[in-house]
Design a protein around this motif. Sequence first.
Motif, PDB file in Angstrom:
ATOM      1  N   GLU A   1       0.809  -1.214   0.000  1.00  0.00           N
ATOM      2  CA  GLU A   1       0.000   0.000   0.000  1.00  0.00           C
ATOM      3  C   GLU A   1       0.849   1.273   0.000  1.00  0.00           C
ATOM      4  O   GLU A   1       0.382   2.329  -0.434  1.00  0.00           O
ATOM      5  CB  GLU A   1      -0.947  -0.005   1.203  1.00  0.00           C
ATOM      6  CG  GLU A   1      -2.109  -0.980   1.091  1.00  0.00           C
ATOM      7  CD  GLU A   1      -1.685  -2.434   1.173  1.00  0.00           C
ATOM      8  OE1 GLU A   1      -2.383  -3.299   0.594  1.00  0.00           O
ATOM      9  OE2 GLU A   1      -0.636  -2.723   1.795  1.00  0.00           O
TER      10      GLU A   1
ATOM     11  N   THR B   1       1.515   1.700  -3.848  1.00  0.00           N
ATOM     12  CA  THR B   1       0.377   1.952  -4.737  1.00  0.00           C
ATOM     13  C   THR B   1      -0.114   3.389  -4.683  1.00  0.00           C
ATOM     14  O   THR B   1      -0.896   3.817  -5.531  1.00  0.00           O
ATOM     15  CB  THR B   1      -0.781   1.000  -4.413  1.00  0.00           C
ATOM     16  OG1 THR B   1      -1.185   1.168  -3.047  1.00  0.00           O
ATOM     17  CG2 THR B   1      -0.356  -0.458  -4.622  1.00  0.00           C
TER      18      THR B   1
ATOM     19  N   TRP C   1      -4.278  -4.188  -7.914  1.00  0.00           N
ATOM     20  CA  TRP C   1      -2.823  -4.284  -7.932  1.00  0.00           C
ATOM     21  C   TRP C   1      -2.326  -5.721  -7.799  1.00  0.00           C
ATOM     22  O   TRP C   1      -2.841  -6.505  -7.001  1.00  0.00           O
ATOM     23  CB  TRP C   1      -2.223  -3.466  -6.802  1.00  0.00           C
ATOM     24  CG  TRP C   1      -2.237  -1.987  -7.039  1.00  0.00           C
ATOM     25  CD1 TRP C   1      -3.169  -1.092  -6.597  1.00  0.00           C
ATOM     26  CD2 TRP C   1      -1.278  -1.221  -7.781  1.00  0.00           C
ATOM     27  NE1 TRP C   1      -2.855   0.181  -7.021  1.00  0.00           N
ATOM     28  CE2 TRP C   1      -1.692   0.125  -7.741  1.00  0.00           C
ATOM     29  CE3 TRP C   1      -0.106  -1.552  -8.464  1.00  0.00           C
ATOM     30  CZ2 TRP C   1      -0.978   1.153  -8.357  1.00  0.00           C
ATOM     31  CZ3 TRP C   1       0.611  -0.540  -9.087  1.00  0.00           C
ATOM     32  CH2 TRP C   1       0.174   0.790  -9.028  1.00  0.00           C
TER      33      TRP C   1
END
Length: 264
Positions: A138, A141, A150
């Motif tokens: 995270e 991203t 993802w």
Amino acid sequence: MPPRRPATAAPPRHRPAGRIRRRVRAIGLGALAALALVMVGFGIWAHTPYRADRAPVIDVWANGEVQVQYLDEGIVMSPAGDAAALDSSTGLVFVPGARVEAHAYMFQLSGVVEQHGVTVLITEPTLNLAFFDTRTLEQFTTAAPEVDRWFVGGHSLGGVRACLMTPGSDAAGLVLFGSYCAGDVSGSGLAVLSIAGENDALSTPAIIEQNAALLPVDARFVTIEGANHASFGDYGAQAGDGERTISSEQMRAELTALLGELLG
């Protein structure tokens, strides 16, 4: 003749405290010097990665279908030109192999950007070693908030690190280039694509097969003919590797087709 007196034991000799302290200090300084040499040697080793071949990187920069950005999260390649019209909401966070420059993967991964509209983020680990980068999926991203699905993947040691990033994340799947998981993700429900090189002498197809049980039962395994360990990037020959009989362009076409089936 008078009796002889019994001999008396010589008093124990005590080393002066100053001499002991000097010896302890010398041993400590020697240990610190040895540790410093090891650290300097490791630093030099880590900071001399396999460099990316220049021509493939230039090809990516010249490709009007691929936009390249350098962000804190890593090198981001996103669809541009006609590729932007593909409107893909899929992304791949990719972790380089040990001591391999991140740029070395740009050309091989750019095909899925150009032909399938996938956003690719190549991480740049500390000291060029994946295990020194402890960021979560995270935290990468954030580089492309418009992407809502993802995958995470990596080459060699980068693939091992990618496996460790999946538990507790929102990853839709896992991509392994000449790599395998060190931990059990067989019950993760991830869509997994494991690609081996026929002539890979480092992460051999046999080693990958031995660790297959750590992946979900529906994981897909593919071996690319003529590919060795270094074929997954563009950084020249790698020590201990097998012979390469596939060109960089052919390898890119193979990877683009395989990744497109999973990500596109």
